[in-house]
Design an enzyme around this catalytic site. Structure first.
Site, mmCIF file in Angstrom:
data_model
loop_
_atom_site.group_PDB
_atom_site.id
_atom_site.type_symbol
_atom_site.label_atom_id
_atom_site.label_comp_id
_atom_site.label_asym_id
_atom_site.label_seq_id
_atom_site.Cartn_x
_atom_site.Cartn_y
_atom_site.Cartn_z
ATOM 1 N N ASP A 336 0.836 -1.193 0.000
ATOM 2 C CA ASP A 336 0.000 0.000 0.000
ATOM 3 C C ASP A 336 0.877 1.251 0.000
ATOM 4 O O ASP A 336 1.878 1.315 0.720
ATOM 5 C CB ASP A 336 -0.893 -0.038 1.250
ATOM 6 C CG ASP A 336 -1.823 1.142 1.346
ATOM 7 O OD1 ASP A 336 -2.680 1.289 0.462
ATOM 8 O OD2 ASP A 336 -1.691 1.923 2.310
ATOM 9 N N GLU A 371 1.622 -0.453 -5.045
ATOM 10 C CA GLU A 371 0.727 0.659 -5.359
ATOM 11 C C GLU A 371 1.666 1.856 -5.507
ATOM 12 O O GLU A 371 2.129 2.409 -4.502
ATOM 13 C CB GLU A 371 -0.289 0.892 -4.249
ATOM 14 C CG GLU A 371 -1.258 2.017 -4.582
ATOM 15 C CD GLU A 371 -2.205 2.349 -3.433
ATOM 16 O OE1 GLU A 371 -3.366 2.688 -3.708
ATOM 17 O OE2 GLU A 371 -1.783 2.286 -2.257
#
Length: 657
Positions: A336, A371
């Protein structure tokens, strides 16, 4: 009273050796560290850690056993302007704890103070760490090691995936155990999934703001103990690790990999007004990026940012990743806000954590997905990660939606995204699989909502619809919301089919959002991070079997097309791809940039995707040969040979010769 022996400075955390437990804790700026253990009645016993090797504090407690509850009190300066916020009145979680007992409630005692320290003791209500046993019988478990070119990722939430599944026993729905249930595994196999990517399973906390509104953090991107499983997904907190391993072992036997979404960019301690759980009280200055005024650099939007260029924090993050691979046999990670991993503070491909992963014989062998952004200046780093990493390809997401739903993307731009965005990823020896293609993900509209809503509807999140992106590239086809006339329903279905076909038959690694294959809707909420309810739980009783079958047929078709599974960049004349206009001729430069949205994509010289993304029915002349439409666009029996396709508006079809 038993005294602590000096013990060993490694490994980090609490480890039982059959005779006692070795405790270790990193803190470069602490002056004293107390180990606090709690008996069955909650009585606290404190021990100074006697060992101090470099910045590692350590001690060994003879006769201690698994199940022992413990925490730390860390002594040091309270100097907020210098980034130091030590407060021994607060019991702290071991960053490497493998089980947590207690809940992270919004309680004033769980705060350390802002400018002045809060010296009220909180041991009575603070969550405690638990010593666990590492032993588990993996039998003959082995990682599937699916080649990247054959990988199909399915992004899912542990609870939301199975909580409403009627064929899974009620007592295990929404748990780790349900992931390994034969019904779930058979479904994934029939769909054609090779990798189950789980939203965060490490212990997380709900933000105090959400708790005060009666909401909770559903997605899990607010970590508090990165080595511990979130207990709410277990049938019993004490057996969470066993249940999780059982599920992974069962999935592996079916040839399905498990990828964990992991949050190494911030912690649940939030900003300086946030709670004190662990890192802030252990060594705030080392664990976080600190500004000159002592506040945090908020490059994550969550109040703080982990300093993954600090050697000790790199060691912590690396140990965490190795733990999940070695102890739980996970097959990879999705990181993330992964740009934080490369901050020094500027983003660098040779940042310390990247280098540690590259040089690790364990981590360098698993799937790594970034990401590729954060919210700081220079945070958008799509295409710039080291060669070991694949990356979420938002270029593909936006292009697919614009082409099919907004009708404003030239053929050339569409083709570039269809060909694994080679302009972005074809560098440093990377392969097409580095592009993780997606049309939807957990954040944003579901696929069904992309064709039913022009605007977000996030009122239930309690922020007056301010949260969530406004750049959805969606199209409600003339009516906001679900339902409508038969014509409207059919047009929306056709758009869903077009988007799924683009996703699953393009070059790169496809990622499918769980529920998209059977029409799940969040009723226009494009930021459902705090909705632990029927808005996000997949309703299997309402699933569209036709759409599921369509999706499965596309996935199985993909696996038959060499140009998609061989994971090689397409080159002109190599037989992998030819781009043709509606007359089966190569496109001119003008057609690529300004021509009508009509295109034929010939893959491996025998599979043809015919596209008519215009408003009118259009006659498409197929290339020479005997072509017949194939599943899911036609039945398998009695194929009809055709030379011309009457392409419906906003339609497409796949042929084989």
């Amino acid at each position: 009273m038993t005294q602590l022996a000096i013990g060993k400075p490694a490994p980090l955390g609490a480890h039982y050796d059959g005779q006692g437990v070795n405790f270790t804790l990193f803190s470069a700026h602490a002056e004293r560290v107390e180990l606090c253990v709690f008996d069955a009645n909650g009585h606290e016993h404190r021990y100074d850690l006697p060992g101090h090797s470099g910045d590692i504090w350590h001690g060994y407690l003879p006769d201690a056993r698994p199940g022992l509850r413990y925490g730390y009190r860390v002594h040091g300066p309270w100097q907020p302007a210098e980034g130091h916020r030590f407060n021994p009145a607060k019991l702290l979680i071991d960053p490497c704890a493998r089980q947590i007992d207690g809940e992270f409630k919004d309680n004033p005692l769980l705060y350390a103070g802002h400018n002045e320290p809060d010296y009220r003791d909180n041991a009575a209500i603070a969550p405690k760490c638990v010593v666990v046993v590492d032993h588990y019988d993996w039998e003959d478990d082995a990682p599937p090691r699916t080649p990247w070119g054959s990988t199909i990722i399915y992004e899912a939430h542990v609870k939301g995936l199975t909580y409403l599944h009627p064929e899974i026993p009620v007592e295990i729905r929404g748990t780790y155990k349900a992931l390994g249930h034969p019904v779930m595994i058979n479904y994934l196999k029939q769909l054609g999934i090779t990798a189950l990517e789980l939203l965060p399973v490490a212990q997380f906390a709900s933000e105090p703001r959400l708790q005060r509104m009666g909401l909770s953090n559903y997605w899990g991107y607010n970590p508090v103990a990165m080595f511990a499983l979130h207990p709410a997904y277990a049938c019993s907190p004490e057996t969470a690790l066993h249940e999780f391993r059982d599920a992974i072992k069962a999935l592996h036997k079916a040839g399905i990999e498990v990828i964990l979404d992991i949050v190494l960019n911030h912690s649940a301690e939030l900003d300086l007004d946030g709670p004190l759980f662990s890192l802030r009280g252990i060594d705030n200055r080392s664990y976080y990026w600190i500004r000159e005024d002592g506040d945090y650099h908020n490059w994550t939007g969550c109040g703080n940012t982990l300093n993954l260029s600090h050697p000790a924090v790199v060691d912590y993050a690396s140990a965490c990743l190795r733990y999940w691979v070695e102890t739980c046999h996970v097959d990879g990670f999705r990181f993330d806000l992964a740009a934080v991993m490369g901050r020094t503070p500027e983003f660098r491909q040779d940042a310390p954590l990247f280098t540690a992963i590259q040089n690790c014989p364990v981590l360098s062998q698993v799937k790594l997905i970034a990401e590729p952004w954060d919210i700081a200046p220079g945070g958008y780093q799509v295409g710039n990660f080291p060669p070991l990493f694949a990356e979420w390809n938002d270029h593909f997401r936006d292009a697919a939606r614009r082409f099919w739903l907004h009708y404003d993307l030239p053929l050339g731009a569409f083709a570039g995204r269809f060909a694994a965005s080679s302009d972005v990823f074809k560098r440093n020896g990377r392969l097409p699989s580095a592009a993780i293609n997606l049309v939807t993900a957990h954040d944003g509209f579901t696929l069904r909502d992309c064709v039913c809503f022009n605007h977000k509807h996030n009122e239930a999140n309690g922020e007056e619809n301010r949260d969530g992106t406004n750049n959805n590239y969606s199209n409600n086809h003339g009516k906001e919301g679900l339902g409508g006339t038969l014509d409207l329903v059919e047009r929306r279905r056709d758009s869903i089919h077009a988007l799924l076909t683009t996703l699953l038959l393009s070059q790169g690694t496809p990622m499918l959002l769980a529920g998209d294959e059977h029409g799940h809707s969040q009723h226009g909420n494009n930021n459902a991070y705090c909705q632990d309810n029927q808005l996000t739980w997949l309703d299997w009783s309402q699933a569209s079997s036709g759409l599921t079958a369509f999706t499965a047929a596309l996935i199985h078709l993909r696996k038959r097309i060499p140009a998609l599974v061989e994971n090689r960049w397409w080159e002109e004349g190599d037989g992998n791809v030819r781009w043709l206009n509606r007359y089966a001729q190569p496109l001119s430069t003008d057609e690529w940039q300004n021509g009508p949205k009509q295109l034929q994509i010939l893959l491996s010289d025998r599979f043809l995707i015919a596209i008519n993304a215009t408003l009118e029915v259009t006659e498409i002349v197929l290339p020479a040969g005997e072509w017949h439409a194939i599943p899911p666009f036609a039945g398998e029996d009695n194929p009809v040979i055709t030379a011309v396709w009457q392409g419906p508006a906003h339609g497409l079809c796949v042929f084989q010769r």
